[in-house]
Each structure stands twice: as structure tokens, then as C-alpha cells.
Design a protein around this motif. Structure first.
Motif, PDB file in Angstrom:
ATOM      1  N   GLN A 176     119.584  37.172  57.588  1.00 57.89           N
ATOM      2  CA  GLN A 176     119.805  38.632  57.904  1.00 57.89           C
ATOM      3  C   GLN A 176     121.400  38.775  58.399  1.00 57.89           C
ATOM      4  O   GLN A 176     121.912  39.996  58.079  1.00 57.89           O
ATOM      5  N   VAL A 179     122.751  39.845  54.738  1.00 63.51           N
ATOM      6  CA  VAL A 179     122.559  41.150  54.567  1.00 63.51           C
ATOM      7  C   VAL A 179     123.320  42.231  55.284  1.00 63.51           C
ATOM      8  O   VAL A 179     123.934  43.221  54.679  1.00 63.51           O
ATOM      9  N   SER A 180     123.683  41.872  56.478  1.00 63.89           N
ATOM     10  CA  SER A 180     124.500  42.633  57.408  1.00 63.89           C
ATOM     11  C   SER A 180     125.980  42.885  56.727  1.00 63.89           C
ATOM     12  O   SER A 180     126.345  44.055  56.869  1.00 63.89           O
ATOM     13  N   LEU A 183     125.568  45.176  53.762  1.00 63.07           N
ATOM     14  CA  LEU A 183     125.396  46.446  54.225  1.00 63.07           C
ATOM     15  C   LEU A 183     126.970  47.075  54.875  1.00 63.07           C
ATOM     16  O   LEU A 183     127.178  48.310  54.547  1.00 63.07           O
ATOM     17  N   TYR A 230     121.707  50.366  63.837  1.00 63.50           N
ATOM     18  CA  TYR A 230     121.551  48.940  63.326  1.00 63.50           C
ATOM     19  C   TYR A 230     122.671  47.954  63.119  1.00 63.50           C
ATOM     20  O   TYR A 230     122.781  47.168  63.711  1.00 63.50           O
ATOM     21  N   ILE A 243     115.447  36.945  54.594  1.00 63.10           N
ATOM     22  CA  ILE A 243     114.524  37.879  53.992  1.00 63.10           C
ATOM     23  C   ILE A 243     114.776  37.677  52.633  1.00 63.10           C
ATOM     24  O   ILE A 243     115.571  37.099  51.990  1.00 63.10           O
ATOM     25  N   ASN A 310     114.461  50.341  58.693  1.00 62.50           N
ATOM     26  CA  ASN A 310     114.480  49.016  58.340  1.00 62.50           C
ATOM     27  C   ASN A 310     115.529  48.882  57.391  1.00 62.50           C
ATOM     28  O   ASN A 310     115.628  48.702  56.114  1.00 62.50           O
ATOM     29  N   GLU A 312     117.734  46.637  56.062  1.00 66.13           N
ATOM     30  CA  GLU A 312     117.850  45.551  55.374  1.00 66.13           C
ATOM     31  C   GLU A 312     117.224  45.977  53.807  1.00 66.13           C
ATOM     32  O   GLU A 312     117.475  45.124  53.339  1.00 66.13           O
ATOM     33  N   VAL A 315     119.728  46.855  51.051  1.00 66.44           N
ATOM     34  CA  VAL A 315     120.374  46.184  50.193  1.00 66.44           C
ATOM     35  C   VAL A 315     119.997  45.574  48.828  1.00 66.44           C
ATOM     36  O   VAL A 315     120.771  45.386  47.797  1.00 66.44           O
ATOM     37  N   ALA A 334     112.169  42.047  56.307  1.00 62.91           N
ATOM     38  CA  ALA A 334     112.839  43.229  56.710  1.00 62.91           C
ATOM     39  C   ALA A 334     112.215  43.604  58.219  1.00 62.91           C
ATOM     40  O   ALA A 334     111.268  43.919  58.633  1.00 62.91           O
TER      41      ALA A 334
END
Length: 503
Positions: A176, A179-180, A183, A230, A243, A310, A312, A315, A334
Motif C-alpha cells: 500500500q 501504491v501511495s 498515486l 486519502y 494489494i 478506494n 488504490e 493505480v 484495496a
């Protein structure tokens, strides 16, 4: 000639499968006394949910078809995963099979106007509406923390990220936190060659948020509130889960006219939502073939809302090529970060959501979301053509089936009026097709009609009477006997009244 042969074959088989309808009807009537043959179908407690129904997962490890970007040997509950390989062994690849990262030494586009977009009018208007302390936090803390998160890419993303290309089954597992970081780079619009449709990424969705910063509509401001919620959460506390993004492609599809699968359990409701009441089930994203649809632009219906609460999911747009008819995208793990109210122009961000969904052995939230894209119909009758019904059946089946997984380990499918808004689908046809696809995939169904009480009654009635192959043959007969003969834009005899008359 082909049509005549089909009619003869259909006539020869009609007695046997109509007798099966009668047996099914009798069984449904008998079940009425225990509450399972009327009203909303079976009890909600009769449907399987993860993780209770899930079988054990194999050990998490990379394979030729599964890229894992973290150290699996150091994976611990509640602890942020470590990237693999270590930052001092950074691997960089700049080719047409991997994501081109902004931190790559091969990135020669730092000042290209198409990649150097910046948050502009929408963000400015949003910030002007904040009170003094909120604005100070936004300018002085959150945006700075987001920039620092984006700049951590060389230390977090140490392995090339493969593209999920068409007609290839492949999975990617990210933390995660990774992923952040991706993003945050999307927010600051740093991904090269992704704002132009003239590049090798023309068959991929947008990933940079540049279109989100165009204009100052209320809906875009609500989108920004949801996304900034988020970013506030992930910059204040490092997320600790994983994820998995999986592109599933089926080369062998069912013979629908000869299927002898029986319809599974159905619970149907005109209230509730897929993400709330469908927890622990396979949750359907009414997708665009470019996953996420207009989430980074002006779109704000079912798919875009799900991608916002959600985030995530967004991505996936970075590496998922447009879906073909025999493909879907499955995202496991997610997390939901926001609550919301409304739909489309009435959408409003309503604050933080504390996602208490349990995690599996791979430290993923037990939330499985599948993106399946419906066909767009400009003319109502087109959807009843045999080739179009087959296409929608195959697409739903691709999303629902899990090759190699035992039926008792499959959760129910949580879905609703797939492709029935702007795409012009008929609710009753789409409901039947999804019942058939779920039956063929050996899964039960949780169906949300979003306020349509009449559809609840119709779906429960139909679900109790048919076998999959029998239904498909009746759908073909409806097209031949009703749709092809109508001179109007819509037939006077509806699909469900046609089915009821035959019974």
C-alpha cells in the motif's frame, strides 16, 4: 438455413426443458414456506463471504506471471513491507513492457509541457474555500508531505513494474505504501508520455491528474476532498498492507446453449450498496474498458465513485491496457478511505471511513473487486442480438470464474444494474445474464437494484425456474419472435412477460 436448423433443434428439446421448468417451479413453491422462495430470495446469511469461505493461500512468492515488489520473507502483520530488491540494488527498465517511472535515469521529459502539468484552478478554488487553519495545513503540511512521498519513488519502487498487457494473464503485488507513492506522482502529474494519445500508451487510461485540475466544478472539488482525505491518511501513518492487481484472460468460454448448470442462490435487495452490504463478496465494478473511466476527469458514477473511495484502484490505470471481450481486472486488497453520499452531480464527500475488513495471509484486505466492462448500446434492441448477449455473458463469466478454485471456497458475487445507465442496458436482461454467468462460475449472487422494487420481484421469480442452457435458448427465441419483428424502438412485450407466458 442455420436459423431453421436451430428452430428444429429447439422444438425437439422444448418438451424436456419445459418439464424441467415445471419441476423447478414446484421446488420454488415448496421453498416458499421457509422464506427462501419469495421476497428477496435466500437469506443474506446463506451467502458465502471471505475470509470465512476462503481456502488457504499458497506462500506468496514471485513467478513468471506474478511480480511481487516487496520482501516476502519480512512480511509481518502491522509492519510496512520492505521493497524488493533493496534500494541500493535499484533496477531500472525503460521499455515497452514496463511502466516508465518519473524517477528513471532514462526519463528525458522533465520540462515537457505534457508532463509538467500542475494543480491549477480546481485546486485553487478548493483551497480558497477553506478556513485559515485548514488552508495553512493544506499548503504547509499536506502538499509538502505528498511531494515528499512522491520523491520517495527511487527507494520504494526498486523493481520494474510490468504492464498488464492485453491477452496476457498476469498479476502484480505492491505494498500500500508503494501504491501511495505512485498515486502521489499521479497527483503531481509526473508520469512521462502519459498525457498524449500519440504515444505507446494510447491504449492505456490516463494516470496523471491533469484533467482533474481543469475547471472548478463542484463535483471536481468533491473529488479532490475525497482524494486529499486519502493522502492525509497515508502521509500521517504508513499503510502496512499489500494489494494484488490481476489481469485475467480466458481462451475457453462456455457453450451457453448447452449448459446444464442450475441457477445458484440469489439474495436481491432494492436497498444497500455493493461496497457496504457486499463486504466479503466479489464486488463488481461497472467498468469502462479503460479501467476507472472518468475518475481523473469529470466522470462520477458507479465506477468513478468506487475508485475515489478506494483510491488504490486508481493505480491500476498506470499499467492496465484496455480490456478486451474475454478479459477482466481483479483487484484484491484495496482499502476504503472515505464515506460519501449522492451520485453523479449530487456526490459529496462525507469524511473518513475506518475500514475494518480483515486481512488474508498475504496481508491484503479481504476485499476483491472485479472490473468488467459492458457494451454500449445506442439502440435498445441491439442488446438482444445473440452475439451481444453472448459477449456480455462471456465478459461476466470471465469476471466471476476462478479456475482451479473449489466452489465452496468462492464467495458470492455482489453486483447490480451493470451497464444500465449511460451504456443503455436493459436492467432485466442484464440481471438474467449475470445470474447465468454466476451459475456457470458456480457462485451465488447478491443483487442490488438501487431502488427498483419491481425488479426485485421479477428477478426472484426468474431465478427459481431455469437452467442456464434453457434460459439462453429462450433468450434466443425472444430475439427471433419478438425483437426482430417489432417496428418500434422497444418491443411491446417485455422479456420477463415473454418468459412468464411460456411457463
Amino acid at each position: 438455413m442455420r436459423l431453421s436448423v436451430w428452430r428444429i433443434k429447439y422444438t425437439q428439446r422444448s418438451c424436456s426443458f419445459l418439464r424441467s421448468f415445471h419441476r423447478s417451479f414446484a421446488a420454488a413453491a415448496a421453498a416458499g414456506d421457509d422464506g427462501k422462495g419469495c421476497g428477496p430470495g435466500v437469506s443474506l446469511s446463506d451467502l458465502r463471504r471471505a475470509p470465512a469461505c476462503s481456502g488457504p493461500l499458497p506462500a506468496l512468492k514471485p513467478t513468471d506471471s506474478h511480480t511481487v515488489l516487496i520482501r516476502t520473507d519480512l512480511l509481518r502483520p502491522g509492519k510496512a513491507p520492505e521493497p524488493h530488491p533493496s534500494p541500493d540494488q535499484l533496477q531500472d527498465r525503460w521499455d515497452d513492457t514496463h511502466v516508465k517511472l518519473p524517477c528513471s535515469e532514462h526519463n528525458l521529459f522533465p520540462t515537457d509541457r505534457t508532463t509538467d502539468q500542475r494543480p491549477s484552478k480546481a485546486l485553487s478554488v478548493f483551497l480558497q474555500g477553506l478556513q485559515g487553519s485548514e488552508a495553512q495545513h493544506m499548503f504547509g503540511e499536506l502538499l509538502s508531505a505528498m511531494a515528499q512521498l512522491a520523491l520517495r519513488a527511487p527507494r520504494l519502487l526498486t523493481q520494474p513494474i510490468p504492464l498488464l498487457r492485453t491477452q496476457r494473464c498476469r498479476s502484480i503485488t505492491l505494498s500500500q505504501e508503494q501504491v501511495s507513492c505512485l498515486l502521489a506522482n499521479a497527483f503531481f502529474c509526473t508520469f512521462p508520455q502519459r498525457n498524449s494519445h500519440q504515444t505507446e500508451f494510447s491504449n492505456y487510461p490516463d494516470i496523471n491528474f491533469s484533467r482533474l485540475f481543469e475547471g472548478s466544478s463542484q463535483t471536481k472539488q468533491e473529488k479532490l476532498k475525497t482524494l486529499l482525505c486519502y493522502f492525509r491518511r497515508v502521509t500521517q501513518q504508513r499503510p502496512t498492507g499489500l494489494i494484488t492487481y490481476t489481469r485475467q484472460c480466458l481462451q475457453r468460454l462456455p457453450s451457453w446453449s448447452s449448459s446444464e448448470k442450475q441457477f445458484g442462490k440469489l439474495h436481491i435487495s432494492c436497498e444497500g450498496s455493493i461496497e457496504d452490504q457486499g463486504y466479503g463478496m466479489l464486488q463488481v465494478d461497472f467498468a469502462n474498458r479503460f479501467v476507472g473511466g472518468g475518475v481523473t476527469g469529470s466522470g462520477l458514477v458507479q465506477e468513478e465513485i468506487r475508485f475515489l473511495i478506494n483510491p488504490e484502484l486508481i493505480v491500476a490505470r498506470l499499467f492496465t491496457e484496455a480490456l478486451n471481450d474475454n478479459e477482466c481486472l481483479i483487484v484484491t486488497g484495496a482499502e476504503q478511505f472515505s464515506r460519501y453520499s449522492g451520485y453523479s452531480d449530487s456526490f459529496r464527500w462525507e469524511g473518513d471511513h475506518d475500514d475494518q475488513t480483515p486481512r488474508d495471509e498475504w496481508q491484503r484486505r479481504c476485499t476483491e473487486i472485479v472490473a468488467i466492462d459492458a457494451l454500449h448500446y445506442s439502440q435498445f434492441l441491439e442488446q438482444f442480438r445473440p452475439e451481444n448477449m453472448s459477449r456480455e455473458l462471456n465478459k461476466a463469466f470471465c469476471g466471476f470464474v476462478r479456475p482451479g478454485v473449489q466452489p465452496e471456497n468462492l464467495s458470492a458475487v455482489a453486483t447490480g444494474n451493470w451497464g444500465c445507465g449511460a451504456f443503455g442496458g436493459d436492467k432485466r436482461l442484464k440481471a438474467v445474464l449475470q445470474m447465468m454467468a454466476a451459475a456457470e462460475a458456480e457462485r451465488d449472487l447478491m443483487y442490488f437494484t438501487f431502488g427498483d422494487a419491481d425488479l426485485v420481484k421479477d428477478c426472484v421469480h426468474v431465478s427459481r425456474l431455469f437452467l442456464v442452457g434453457s434460459v439462453f435458448r429462450l433468450l434466443l427465441q425472444y430475439y427471433e419472435c419478438v425483437c426482430k419483428k417489432t417496428t418500434r424502438s422497444r418491443p411491446q412485450k417485455t422479456l420477463y412477460s415473454f418468459l412468464s407466458e411460456l411457463l
